[in-house]
Design a protein around this motif. Structure first.
Motif, mmCIF file in Angstrom:
data_model
loop_
_atom_site.group_PDB
_atom_site.id
_atom_site.type_symbol
_atom_site.label_atom_id
_atom_site.label_comp_id
_atom_site.label_asym_id
_atom_site.label_seq_id
_atom_site.Cartn_x
_atom_site.Cartn_y
_atom_site.Cartn_z
ATOM 1 N N LEU A 1 7.952 8.290 2.513
ATOM 2 C CA LEU A 1 8.385 8.503 1.144
ATOM 3 C C LEU A 1 8.110 9.962 0.818
ATOM 4 C CD1 LEU A 1 9.300 7.119 -1.544
ATOM 5 C CD2 LEU A 1 6.884 6.873 -2.056
ATOM 6 N N THR A 2 9.119 10.682 0.446
ATOM 7 C CA THR A 2 8.919 12.106 0.176
ATOM 8 C C THR A 2 8.861 12.372 -1.320
ATOM 9 O OG1 THR A 2 11.290 12.510 0.265
ATOM 10 C CG2 THR A 2 10.074 12.825 2.301
ATOM 11 N N GLY A 3 8.084 13.381 -1.680
ATOM 12 C CA GLY A 3 8.038 13.846 -3.061
ATOM 13 C C GLY A 3 7.345 12.930 -4.047
ATOM 14 N N ALA A 4 6.422 12.112 -3.601
ATOM 15 C CA ALA A 4 5.724 11.197 -4.504
ATOM 16 C C ALA A 4 4.220 11.415 -4.395
ATOM 17 C CB ALA A 4 6.060 9.751 -4.158
ATOM 18 N N HIS B 1 2.220 3.877 -4.512
ATOM 19 C CA HIS B 1 1.809 2.481 -4.730
ATOM 20 C C HIS B 1 2.863 1.719 -5.518
ATOM 21 C CE1 HIS B 1 -2.201 1.709 -3.140
ATOM 22 N NE2 HIS B 1 -2.419 2.995 -3.315
ATOM 23 N N LEU B 2 3.391 2.325 -6.560
ATOM 24 C CA LEU B 2 4.400 1.645 -7.377
ATOM 25 C C LEU B 2 5.684 1.399 -6.583
ATOM 26 C CD1 LEU B 2 3.823 3.468 -10.774
ATOM 27 C CD2 LEU B 2 3.079 1.156 -10.129
ATOM 28 N N HIS C 1 0.850 -1.188 0.000
ATOM 29 C CA HIS C 1 0.000 0.000 0.000
ATOM 30 C C HIS C 1 0.884 1.235 0.000
ATOM 31 C CE1 HIS C 1 -3.691 2.211 0.511
ATOM 32 N NE2 HIS C 1 -3.105 2.939 1.455
ATOM 33 N N GLY C 2 0.451 2.220 -0.747
ATOM 34 C CA GLY C 2 1.107 3.517 -0.750
ATOM 35 C C GLY C 2 0.065 4.568 -0.435
ATOM 36 N N THR C 3 0.435 5.565 0.314
ATOM 37 C CA THR C 3 -0.527 6.594 0.676
ATOM 38 C C THR C 3 0.099 7.974 0.541
ATOM 39 O OG1 THR C 3 -2.080 7.338 2.362
ATOM 40 C CG2 THR C 3 0.018 6.501 3.152
ATOM 41 N N ASN D 1 3.870 11.263 2.616
ATOM 42 C CA ASN D 1 3.644 10.007 1.913
ATOM 43 C C ASN D 1 4.255 8.862 2.715
ATOM 44 O OD1 ASN D 1 4.588 12.309 0.241
ATOM 45 N ND2 ASN D 1 3.539 11.223 -1.354
ATOM 46 N N ALA D 2 3.760 7.675 2.474
ATOM 47 C CA ALA D 2 4.332 6.495 3.113
ATOM 48 C C ALA D 2 4.017 5.270 2.276
ATOM 49 C CB ALA D 2 3.762 6.314 4.523
ATOM 50 N N ILE D 3 4.842 4.250 2.427
ATOM 51 C CA ILE D 3 4.589 2.981 1.758
ATOM 52 C C ILE D 3 4.696 1.863 2.780
ATOM 53 C CG2 ILE D 3 5.368 3.752 -0.495
ATOM 54 C CD1 ILE D 3 8.002 2.291 0.015
ATOM 55 N N GLY D 4 4.000 0.777 2.494
ATOM 56 C CA GLY D 4 4.055 -0.372 3.372
ATOM 57 C C GLY D 4 3.965 -1.656 2.575
#
Length: 107
Positions: free
Chosen positions: A53-56, A62-63, A18-20, A32-35
């Protein structure tokens, strides 16, 4: 464990990703964050990661989450992996990468 989660076949690891990208930054300034969470056919925890996650944007998050999950599986020489995402566009990007069988699932 989510009651809608379906286990993979025996001998396969399922990685839920998951990406948010929330509208408002978190208290620490992250936007942003990913898991990624890897489990076996019995639903047992194998590995998990959650990082900022910065700048996305949402799609990029998600990718990146898919990338991180697959990279972990490759590094650990896991031969059979299913990646599950709730992002249909990310799913479609990877869907036809392996014509023999689906390795990415949409939920």
């Amino acid at each position: 464990m989510n009651p809608l989660w379906k286990p993979p076949k025996k001998g396969t690891i399922k990685i839920n990703v998951h990406g948010t990208a929330p509208v408002n930054p978190l208290k620490n300034g992250n936007t942003n964050a990913i898991g990624a969470l890897a489990r076996d056919y019995g639903g047992r925890y194998i590995h998990g990661i959650m990082v900022p996650l910065t700048g996305a944007n949402q799609m990029q998050a998600h990718l990146w989450a898919i990338h991180i999950g697959i990279k972990w599986a490759y590094k650990n020489q896991i031969p059979k992996v299913v990646v599950e995402t709730d992002n249909i566009v990310a799913f479609q990007i990877f869907r036809h990468q392996n014509e023999e069988e689906d390795v990415i699932e949409a939920v």
